[in-house]
Write a protein that holds these residues in place. Structure first.
Motif, PDB file in Angstrom:
ATOM      1  N   ALA A 151      18.703  10.140  17.227  1.00 17.72           N
ATOM      2  CA  ALA A 151      18.614  10.623  15.853  1.00 17.72           C
ATOM      3  C   ALA A 151      17.284  10.235  15.222  1.00 17.72           C
ATOM      4  N   GLY A 152      16.800   9.042  15.566  1.00 18.89           N
ATOM      5  CA  GLY A 152      15.518   8.603  15.033  1.00 18.89           C
ATOM      6  C   GLY A 152      14.398   9.548  15.421  1.00 18.89           C
ATOM      7  N   VAL A 153      14.449  10.058  16.639  1.00 22.58           N
ATOM      8  CA  VAL A 153      13.439  11.016  17.102  1.00 22.58           C
ATOM      9  C   VAL A 153      13.558  12.330  16.337  1.00 22.58           C
ATOM     10  N   ARG A 154      14.789  12.746  16.047  1.00 17.16           N
ATOM     11  CA  ARG A 154      15.006  14.030  15.373  1.00 17.16           C
ATOM     12  C   ARG A 154      14.523  14.026  13.921  1.00 17.16           C
ATOM     13  N   THR A 155      14.406  12.859  13.329  1.00 15.39           N
ATOM     14  CA  THR A 155      13.964  12.797  11.938  1.00 15.39           C
ATOM     15  C   THR A 155      12.444  12.768  11.806  1.00 15.39           C
ATOM     16  N   VAL A 156      11.747  12.711  12.931  1.00 11.75           N
ATOM     17  CA  VAL A 156      10.286  12.693  12.907  1.00 11.75           C
ATOM     18  C   VAL A 156       9.758  14.084  12.553  1.00 11.75           C
ATOM     19  N   THR A 157       8.786  14.150  11.684  1.00  6.31           N
ATOM     20  CA  THR A 157       8.205  15.436  11.299  1.00  6.31           C
ATOM     21  C   THR A 157       7.323  15.967  12.431  1.00  6.31           C
ATOM     22  N   PRO A 158       7.044  17.283  12.452  1.00 10.68           N
ATOM     23  CA  PRO A 158       6.174  17.842  13.497  1.00 10.68           C
ATOM     24  C   PRO A 158       4.809  17.145  13.560  1.00 10.68           C
ATOM     25  N   ALA A 159       4.266  16.826  12.396  1.00 17.79           N
ATOM     26  CA  ALA A 159       2.958  16.161  12.370  1.00 17.79           C
ATOM     27  C   ALA A 159       3.044  14.767  12.973  1.00 17.79           C
ATOM     28  N   GLU A 160       4.108  14.043  12.641  1.00 20.00           N
ATOM     29  CA  GLU A 160       4.298  12.701  13.197  1.00 20.00           C
ATOM     30  C   GLU A 160       4.533  12.770  14.698  1.00 20.00           C
ATOM     31  N   HIS A 161       5.258  13.796  15.131  1.00 21.59           N
ATOM     32  CA  HIS A 161       5.520  13.972  16.563  1.00 21.59           C
ATOM     33  C   HIS A 161       4.222  14.200  17.329  1.00 21.59           C
ATOM     34  N   GLU A 162       3.383  15.079  16.813  1.00 19.77           N
ATOM     35  CA  GLU A 162       2.121  15.388  17.482  1.00 19.77           C
ATOM     36  C   GLU A 162       1.205  14.166  17.511  1.00 19.77           C
ATOM     37  N   GLN A 163       1.200  13.414  16.423  1.00 16.33           N
ATOM     38  CA  GLN A 163       0.389  12.196  16.387  1.00 16.33           C
ATOM     39  C   GLN A 163       0.886  11.196  17.426  1.00 16.33           C
ATOM     40  N   GLY A 164       2.217  11.062  17.529  1.00 17.71           N
ATOM     41  CA  GLY A 164       2.791  10.149  18.511  1.00 17.71           C
ATOM     42  C   GLY A 164       2.475  10.569  19.932  1.00 17.71           C
ATOM     43  N   MET A 165       2.522  11.890  20.187  1.00 15.51           N
ATOM     44  CA  MET A 165       2.206  12.399  21.513  1.00 15.51           C
ATOM     45  C   MET A 165       0.757  12.095  21.877  1.00 15.51           C
ATOM     46  N   GLU A 166      -0.133  12.250  20.917  1.00 11.73           N
ATOM     47  CA  GLU A 166      -1.539  11.985  21.167  1.00 11.73           C
ATOM     48  C   GLU A 166      -1.767  10.502  21.453  1.00 11.73           C
ATOM     49  N   LEU A 167      -1.120   9.638  20.698  1.00 16.00           N
ATOM     50  CA  LEU A 167      -1.237   8.197  20.931  1.00 16.00           C
ATOM     51  C   LEU A 167      -0.684   7.826  22.299  1.00 16.00           C
ATOM     52  N   PHE A 168       0.415   8.490  22.688  1.00 20.52           N
ATOM     53  CA  PHE A 168       1.017   8.230  23.997  1.00 20.52           C
ATOM     54  C   PHE A 168       0.055   8.624  25.111  1.00 20.52           C
ATOM     55  N   ARG A 169      -0.541   9.800  24.977  1.00 26.05           N
ATOM     56  CA  ARG A 169      -1.478  10.266  26.001  1.00 26.05           C
ATOM     57  C   ARG A 169      -2.672   9.316  26.136  1.00 26.05           C
ATOM     58  N   VAL A 170      -3.189   8.872  25.002  1.00 24.07           N
ATOM     59  CA  VAL A 170      -4.330   7.957  25.032  1.00 24.07           C
ATOM     60  C   VAL A 170      -3.943   6.633  25.670  1.00 24.07           C
ATOM     61  N   ALA A 171      -2.784   6.106  25.272  1.00 24.59           N
ATOM     62  CA  ALA A 171      -2.356   4.789  25.759  1.00 24.59           C
ATOM     63  C   ALA A 171      -2.001   4.808  27.237  1.00 24.59           C
TER      64      ALA A 171
END
Length: 220
Positions: A151-171
């Motif tokens: 549920a925590g993942v589902r409440t993330v906004t599209p912008a927050e999701h994309e930012q998280g994906m980018e941070l994941f790729r970098v890390a």
């Protein structure tokens, strides 16, 4: 002069659920709910003694809705799986309330219905009564944790999701192979926590039930 409208308990819970659907437990307050209903906080405290009691009641209402129309079918594993899926789907429609459920444990009718069915199913498995409470607790912790995390993942906004994906790729993809050799080796096959939730839920629940089944087989 006409007095203020008297809201029923069900109407208060409906309004609280809607307020939580668009917000979260941290920003929720009895005063804010009273404002939505056009009344004062004291009138709501006649129904619920505290914010925590109100939040527990709202979460339990979701669980009750999950159990509406439920009929036990299949063996003990199928029954537990069916209940887990129902609760998961119900909170999937109200992801903000999943965190409330995880934080404010409910002991209302909905929770009792789930507890009764899971305990009955564990009894039907053939487990000794002495082992059932501990097994129930492990299942409850697993299911509630998975649902709350999803549920925590589902409440993330599209912008927050994309930012998280980018941070994941970098890390991950940019990890120093000398300092993180295993991470670098598996980097291209790793996925963020928000991915593949459906199979993860099913596999983890199935593994827990299989462990119980293996224990039962060892007794025979």
């Amino acid at each position: 002069m006409a007095g203020r409208r008297r809201w029923s308990t069900d109407e208060i819970l409906d309004a609280a659920a809607e307020l939580l659907r668009t917000g979260d437990a941290e920003s929720f307050s009895v005063r804010k709910l009273a404002g939505v209903l056009g009344t004062d906080s004291s009138s709501l405290y006649r129904h619920f003694r505290s914010k925590t009691e109100l939040l527990r009641a709202v979460a339990d209402r979701i669980i009750q809705s999950a159990m509406d129309g439920y009929r036990p079918e299949g063996d003990w594993k199928q029954r537990i799986t069916a209940v887990a899926r129902r609760v998961r789907d119900a909170f999937g429609r109200h992801p903000q309330l999943a965190a409330v459920w995880g934080r404010y444990a409910s002991s209302g009718t909905g929770s009792r219905l789930v507890m009764e069915e899971v305990l009955q199913a564990l009894r039907a498995s053939g487990l000794p009564d002495a082992e059932i409470p501990a097994r129930y607790h492990r299942l409850a912790v697993l299911i509630s944790a998975l649902i709350a995390a999803e549920a925590g993942v589902r409440t993330v906004t599209p912008a927050e999701h994309e930012q998280g994906m980018e941070l994941f790729r970098v890390a991950v993809l940019g990890a120093d192979p000398e300092r993180f050799p295993a991470l670098s080796h598996f980097a291209r096959d790793l996925r963020p926590l928000g991915e593949d939730r459906d199979p993860a839920f099913e596999e983890l629940l199935e593994a827990q039930l299989a462990e119980i089944e293996a224990r039962l087989s060892g007794r025979r």
